[in-house]
Design an enzyme around this catalytic site. Structure first.
Site, PDB file in Angstrom:
ATOM      1  N   ASN A  39       0.816  -1.219   0.000  1.00 14.60           N
ATOM      2  CA  ASN A  39       0.000   0.000   0.000  1.00 14.60           C
ATOM      3  C   ASN A  39       0.848   1.268   0.000  1.00 14.60           C
ATOM      4  O   ASN A  39       1.949   1.302   0.541  1.00 14.60           O
ATOM      5  CB  ASN A  39      -0.936   0.013   1.221  1.00 14.60           C
ATOM      6  CG  ASN A  39      -2.097  -0.944   1.044  1.00 14.60           C
ATOM      7  OD1 ASN A  39      -2.185  -1.629   0.019  1.00 14.60           O
ATOM      8  ND2 ASN A  39      -2.977  -1.002   2.029  1.00 14.60           N
ATOM      9  N   MET A  40       0.260   2.299  -0.582  1.00 17.53           N
ATOM     10  CA  MET A  40       0.928   3.603  -0.717  1.00 17.53           C
ATOM     11  C   MET A  40       1.559   4.082   0.590  1.00 17.53           C
ATOM     12  O   MET A  40       2.684   4.557   0.618  1.00 17.53           O
ATOM     13  CB  MET A  40      -0.135   4.612  -1.178  1.00 17.53           C
ATOM     14  CG  MET A  40       0.359   5.966  -1.544  1.00 17.53           C
ATOM     15  SD  MET A  40       1.077   6.014  -3.176  1.00 17.53           S
ATOM     16  CE  MET A  40      -0.353   5.927  -4.246  1.00 17.53           C
ATOM     17  N   LYS A  41       0.825   3.916   1.684  1.00 20.41           N
ATOM     18  CA  LYS A  41       1.303   4.493   2.956  1.00 20.41           C
ATOM     19  C   LYS A  41       2.529   3.775   3.509  1.00 20.41           C
ATOM     20  O   LYS A  41       3.310   4.338   4.261  1.00 20.41           O
ATOM     21  CB  LYS A  41       0.192   4.490   3.996  1.00 20.41           C
ATOM     22  CG  LYS A  41      -0.243   3.125   4.464  1.00 20.41           C
ATOM     23  CD  LYS A  41      -1.330   3.253   5.515  1.00 20.41           C
ATOM     24  CE  LYS A  41      -1.707   1.922   6.121  1.00 20.41           C
ATOM     25  NZ  LYS A  41      -2.390   1.007   5.207  1.00 20.41           N
ATOM     26  N   GLY A  42       2.711   2.528   3.131  1.00 23.10           N
ATOM     27  CA  GLY A  42       3.933   1.826   3.502  1.00 23.10           C
ATOM     28  C   GLY A  42       4.022   1.431   4.958  1.00 23.10           C
ATOM     29  O   GLY A  42       3.010   1.215   5.635  1.00 23.10           O
TER      30      GLY A  42
END
Lengths: 259, 341
Positions: A140-143
């Site tokens: 996911n983008m947020k990592g």
């Protein structure tokens, strides 16, 4: 885990690497500490049971250093003892991830310059596994741990299928998308059901003739690189893995694959 | 004939050892076969898909039997894994494969001992190792599978397969027999006896698509899948035969069955392409037929009464129960200590 010096020969002078045992206060004393609970109340019989268990664990001269009654018929024990066993460190071979650490920018540059396109990555928690926290942290983008997930990398196109995806569905998606790499997440259990699922996935990819076109990764809190290789994957990532470690491995392995 | 393997046919060159489960007894079987070859096969070859010959089980941490090789035997493994065994191995050929433990090599054992077989992960790796051993004149090769992986049993890889089963599959004889039966049923899918079916599979493999024709006399068409309009039309018109070139899972057979107005004869290349749950396979077979173009030649079943998880089942009743589900296959149990040191 931080390794201060990965050369065992320089670890301790005078150490016999063919017979390494635990270190307590002096080299070769074999002293270890164990702790456990017993489903019996604290008392003389439980104390003796704890000592006998420690002997069966391979400890000589077990001594109880701490005991506590936990109530409801349980007790807690801490013992010291001298371990009877040794290991030959010179005969241990452990495969490890061998790619270099790269920055976010280096990873993107490597893929886009060498491959000339984005890598398509399909990820899923397969079988009955509904624990997506691991794969979400990586994809996911947020990592995770202050690092971006793979979705944030211009070099990667990520398709996260979520949880409880059957191997057959995953294979269909891989065919449909023309994926370059597949990341499977499993919270592996002692009952081996998840290991069976991982083994079936690799066999399925082989049976479909896709193995040579795909990088296969698996991850999870109890996955090691060694287990992954034994199952037929190209890499395995365990607890504490960050997205950038996976991204760096993917970028470098894909470039090797192109060669 | 081999002293311990009187049931081993002489016309198999590459033998796969696959397990019903992890820790079913593949390594024990491998060692028994290597020892059983005796003077008939003085220099057998051995390799593993996955890792075999390690001192302890990666997962459970318990000791495992080592892979023991005699002088003159050949092994295929990663160069870096040679240091983990006690056997001395002279490298004869590099297969071109690269692993984290170095190049994949084929070597001859110059002093007997244990070996760690590692680095071979795919069928292409196996084919390369077998080709190298053939060039070196190895008369018989054993390929050990990892966990319950079936890739080594592919008839395009091996000439025959030995199935290892054992107490690790269940705490009762009935449980072990049932799970062994399910595994055997997966491996023993019958060959299609219709002459045209081979050509249909050839078309499927050539186009890497599903190939089908309406029965009794339709022409061959190919489709992306059972929901492709061409496939829907044929399935809806009556009986049909379908060849699938790759992996076959529950979803695919369920879709075919749901769209069919008649009976389907579903063709797989071989049993290693089938990934059907026993329930789905049974449901499909109630109305339709499941066949393969190339069956697996099962040479026998080995039975390990010791479970690495801590229990032991009585050997003779267990062997008898497996024999009862093995439908005439040779069934043996090798006499080994359960916890080697």
């Amino acid at each position: 885990m931080t390794t201060r010096d990965d050369s065992p020969a320089r670890a301790v002078s005078g150490l016999d690497l063919h017979a390494v045992g635990p270190y307590g206060d002096t080299l070769g004393d074999g002293i270890v500490q164990v702790s456990f609970s017993l489903p019996v109340p604290a008392g003389p019989e439980a104390r003796e049971a704890a000592r006998r268990l420690a002997v069966q664990m391979g400890l000589n001269e077990p001594q109880v250093y701490h005991e506590a009654d936990l109530g409801y018929g349980f007790s807690f024990w801490i013992l010291y003892g001298k371990c009877r066993h040794h290991v030959d460190v010179t005969r241990i071979v452990v495969p490890k991830i061998d790619t270099a650490p790269l920055s976010f920018e280096e990873i993107n540059a490597l893929v886009l310059e060498k491959a000339g396109r984005r890598l398509r990555i399909v990820g899923a928690c397969t079988g009955t596994d509904a624990h997506t926290v691991g794969i979400d942290a990586i994809l996911n983008m947020k990592g995770f741990a202050g690092e971006y997930g793979l979705e944030r990398y211009p070099a990667f196109e990520v398709i996260n299928l979520g949880s409880q995806v059957s191997n057959a569905t995953l294979l269909s998606k891989v065919r449909e998308t023309g994926a370059d790499a597949v990341l499977v997440s499993q919270v592996v259990t002692q009952k081996d059901v998840h290991l069976s699922n991982l083994a079936e996935w690799v066999d399925m990819v082989e049976a479909d003739g896709l193995r040579q076109d795909l990088l296969l990764l698996c991850g999870g809190p109890r996955i090691t690189h060694e287990v992954a290789l034994e199952l037929g994957f190209d890499a395995g990532f365990g607890a504490g893995t960050t997205p950038r470690q996976v991204a760096a491995w993917l970028a470098q392995k894909w470039v090797q694959h192109l060669r | 004939m081999h002293a311990t393997l009187p049931w081993m046919p002489q016309d198999v060159f590459v033998i796969a050892v696959v397990g019903c489960s992890k820790n079913a007894g593949k390594t024990t079987t491998l060692n028994a076969l290597l020892a059983g070859f005796g003077d008939d096969v003085p220099n057998p070859g051995v390799l593993s898909i996955g890792i075999d010959g390690e001192e302890v089980d990666f997962w459970l941490g318990v000791p495992k039997p080592r892979v023991e090789v005699r002088q003159g035997a050949f092994v295929a493994t990663a160069e870096g894994a040679l240091a983990a065994g006690t056997a001395l191995v002279e490298i004869c050929e590099r297969t071109g494969g690269r692993t984290l433990l170095g190049d994949l090599v084929v070597g001859r054992v110059t002093a007997p001992g244990s070996v760690l077989l590692a680095g071979i992960r795919s069928k292409d790796d196996v084919r390369a190792a077998i080709a190298a051993m053939k060039r070196l004149g190895v008369p018989r090769i054993l390929v050990d599978g990892a966990y319950q992986r079936l890739a080594a049993a592919d008839p395009e890889v091996s000439d025959g397969t030995i199935l290892a089963t054992g107490a690790v599959l269940g705490t009762t004889i009935d449980q072990v027999a049932l799970r062994t039966l399910e595994f055997l049923q997966r491996l023993r899918v019958p060959r299609s006896e219709f002459a045209d079916d081979g050509a249909l599979m050839d078309a499927a493999r050539r186009d890497n698509r599903l190939a089908m024709r309406a029965l009794p006399a339709g022409g061959i068409v190919t489709a992306d899948g059972p929901t492709d309009p061409v496939a829907v039309q044929i399935l809806g018109s009556g009986d049909a035969v379908i060849a699938i070139p790759g992996a076959i899972g529950d979803d695919l057979v369920r879709q075919c069955a749901a769209l069919s107005a008649g009976r389907i004869r579903l063709l797989a290349r071989d049993p290693t392409r089938l990934f059907l749950t026993p329930q789905e396979a049974t449901a499909f077979r109630k109305r339709h037929d499941l066949r393969v173009i190339q069956p697996i030649r099962i040479l026998g079943v080995t039975v390990n009464p010791f479970s690495v998880l801590g229990w032991t089942l009585p050997r003779e009743p267990l062997v008898a129960a497996i024999r009862a589900v093995a439908d005439g296959l040779p069934v043996v149990s090798f006499d080994v200590h359960p916890h080697p040191t």
